[in-house]
Motif scaffolding. Structure first.
Motif, PDB file in Angstrom:
ATOM      1  N   SER A   8      36.288  31.673  43.691  1.00  0.00           N
ATOM      2  CA  SER A   8      35.474  32.875  43.437  1.00  0.00           C
ATOM      3  C   SER A   8      34.586  33.174  44.636  1.00  0.00           C
ATOM      4  CB  SER A   8      34.597  32.686  42.188  1.00  0.00           C
ATOM      5  OG  SER A   8      35.400  32.519  41.051  1.00  0.00           O
ATOM      6  N   LEU A  11      36.734  34.471  47.686  1.00  0.00           N
ATOM      7  CA  LEU A  11      37.103  35.877  47.558  1.00  0.00           C
ATOM      8  C   LEU A  11      35.904  36.792  47.760  1.00  0.00           C
ATOM      9  CD1 LEU A  11      39.576  36.057  44.517  1.00  0.00           C
ATOM     10  CD2 LEU A  11      40.099  36.483  46.912  1.00  0.00           C
ATOM     11  N   LEU A 204      45.733  34.710  39.592  1.00  0.00           N
ATOM     12  CA  LEU A 204      44.952  35.823  40.150  1.00  0.00           C
ATOM     13  C   LEU A 204      44.740  36.843  39.043  1.00  0.00           C
ATOM     14  CD1 LEU A 204      46.904  36.290  43.482  1.00  0.00           C
ATOM     15  CD2 LEU A 204      44.413  35.998  43.389  1.00  0.00           C
ATOM     16  N   ASP A 208      40.670  39.980  40.840  1.00  0.00           N
ATOM     17  CA  ASP A 208      40.939  39.218  42.076  1.00  0.00           C
ATOM     18  C   ASP A 208      41.833  40.028  43.009  1.00  0.00           C
ATOM     19  OD1 ASP A 208      39.519  37.008  41.171  1.00  0.00           O
ATOM     20  OD2 ASP A 208      41.301  35.963  40.434  1.00  0.00           O
TER      21      ASP A 208
END
Length: 277
Positions: A8, A11, A204, A208
Motif C-alpha cells: 500500500s 503504490l 490488485l 490499485d
C-alpha cells in the motif's frame, strides 16, 4: 498471503513494484480455469526511471515447491497446480530472492479479451509459422486481433527455440498491450475489470489498478525484455530446465536493480542440490 513489503505504501508513494504474471493455458477453446501456469513473467515497474522490466521464467525450471518439498524435483509451472497463486509467488520469491508485491493469473481467454480491449496489437513476428488457423510471416508487421494474438503466443512445438521462443512472443504481446497508450483506457474501466474478473485472479484491487494507471504509466516508456536461460536435464525420464547459479544471479541482479533495492545473493528452493529445504 503475507507480503514481503508494504505494498500500500509502495503504490501510494509511486515506488518501484513487482508483479508476477502467470498465464494458464485454459479459458480458451472451451477449457476451464485450472491446471498449470504455462507462462511465468516477473514484471517490474519503475516510474522514477520510466522503465519496465519483463523477465520470463522457464515453465519447466527444476525447483522444490514451497510447502510441497516432498515432491522434489518439481517443475516451476506445477506450483500453481499444487497450491494456487500464493504458492507460485512464494516459490518464485524463494527461487530468485526477489520480493513479489502482487500477482495476476490470467487464462488464455482473458488474454484474448485484453488484446481486443486495446483494439488489437501491431506485432512483428519472430518467425514464420501457421497455428490455430492463422499464418504469420517473420518480420512482417501485422495488426492482430485477440484470437490472432492468442494463436501467436500459444505455438511452441514448431519453434526452433521451443518454450524460450514462445516466451519471447508472449513478452512481445504483453508489451504491446501495456504500451498501447491510446487504447489503454479501455483496460482501465471498472466495467472491463468486472467483465474480465472471471478470467483473472489477482490481488490488485480496482483502486490499485487506478493508482498504477496514475503513477506508473511512465514506466512503460522504456523496457527491458529478458529471460532466465536453463539447460535441459532429464531426471527419471522427465525433462526439466536447470538454470545455472550464475544465470539465476544475473536475473536476480537485474530485478533487484529495477526495484531500487540492494544487491543480494540469488535464492534457492533447496538447502543443496540433493535435499529439500
Amino acid at each position: 498471503m503475507k507480503k514481503k513489503r508494504n505494498t500500500s505504501s509502495l503504490l501510494k508513494n509511486g515506488e518501484p513494484i513487482s508483479i508476477l504474471l502467470m498465464g494458464t493455458d485454459t479459458g480458451a477453446l472451451g477449457r476451464n480455469f485450472k491446471g498449470r501456469t504455462d507462462t511465468l513473467i516477473l514484471l517490474t515497474l519503475n516510474p522514477n526511471k520510466n522503465h519496465m522490466t519483463l523477465v520470463s521464467l522457464p515453465r519447466d525450471a527444476k525447483v522444490a515447491i514451497t510447502n510441497y518439498e516432498s515432491y522434489y524435483p518439481s517443475k516451476l509451472n506445477s506450483a500453481y497446480d499444487y497450491g494456487g497463486s500464493a504458492t507460485a509467488v512464494k516459490t518464485v520469491q524463494k527461487y530468485l530472492n526477489v520480493p513479489i508485491d502482487f500477482y495476476a493469473t490470467i487464462n488464455m481467454g482473458g488474454l484474448e479479451n485484453m488484446v481486443n480491449a486495446v483494439n488489437g496489437v501491431d506485432i512483428k513476428p519472430t518467425l514464420s509459422f501457421s497455428y490455430g488457423g492463422y499464418s504469420f510471416t517473420k518480420n512482417k508487421t501485422v495488426h492482430m486481433s485477440g484470437a490472432e494474438a492468442l494463436a501467436y503466443v500459444r505455438m511452441r512445438h514448431d519453434d526452433p527455440q521451443g518454450d524460450y521462443g514462445r516466451q519471447l512472443r508472449q513478452r512481445q504481446v504483453l508489451t504491446k498491450i501495456a504500451t498501447n497508450g491510446s487504447s489503454l483506457k479501455n483496460l482501465l474501466s471498472e466495467k472491463f475489470f468486472k467483465e474480465i474478473s472471471k478470467q483473472l485472479k489477482t490481488d490488485l484491487s480496482f483502486n490499485d489498478i487506478m493508482l498504477l494507471a496514475l503513477k506508473y504509466r511512465t514506466a512503460t516508456h522504456h523496457m527491458t525484455s529478458d529471460h532466465a536461460q536453463g539447460d535441459a536435464q532429464l531426471i527419471n525420464g522427465v525433462s526439466f530446465e536447470a538454470v545455472p547459479e550464475d544465470e539465476k544471479q544475473r536475473i536476480t541482479d537485474l530485478l533487484r536493480s529495477s526495484l531500487n533495492i540492494p544487491k543480494a545473493d540469488t535464492g534457492n528452493t533447496l538447502l543443496n542440490s540433493d535435499s529439500t529445504n
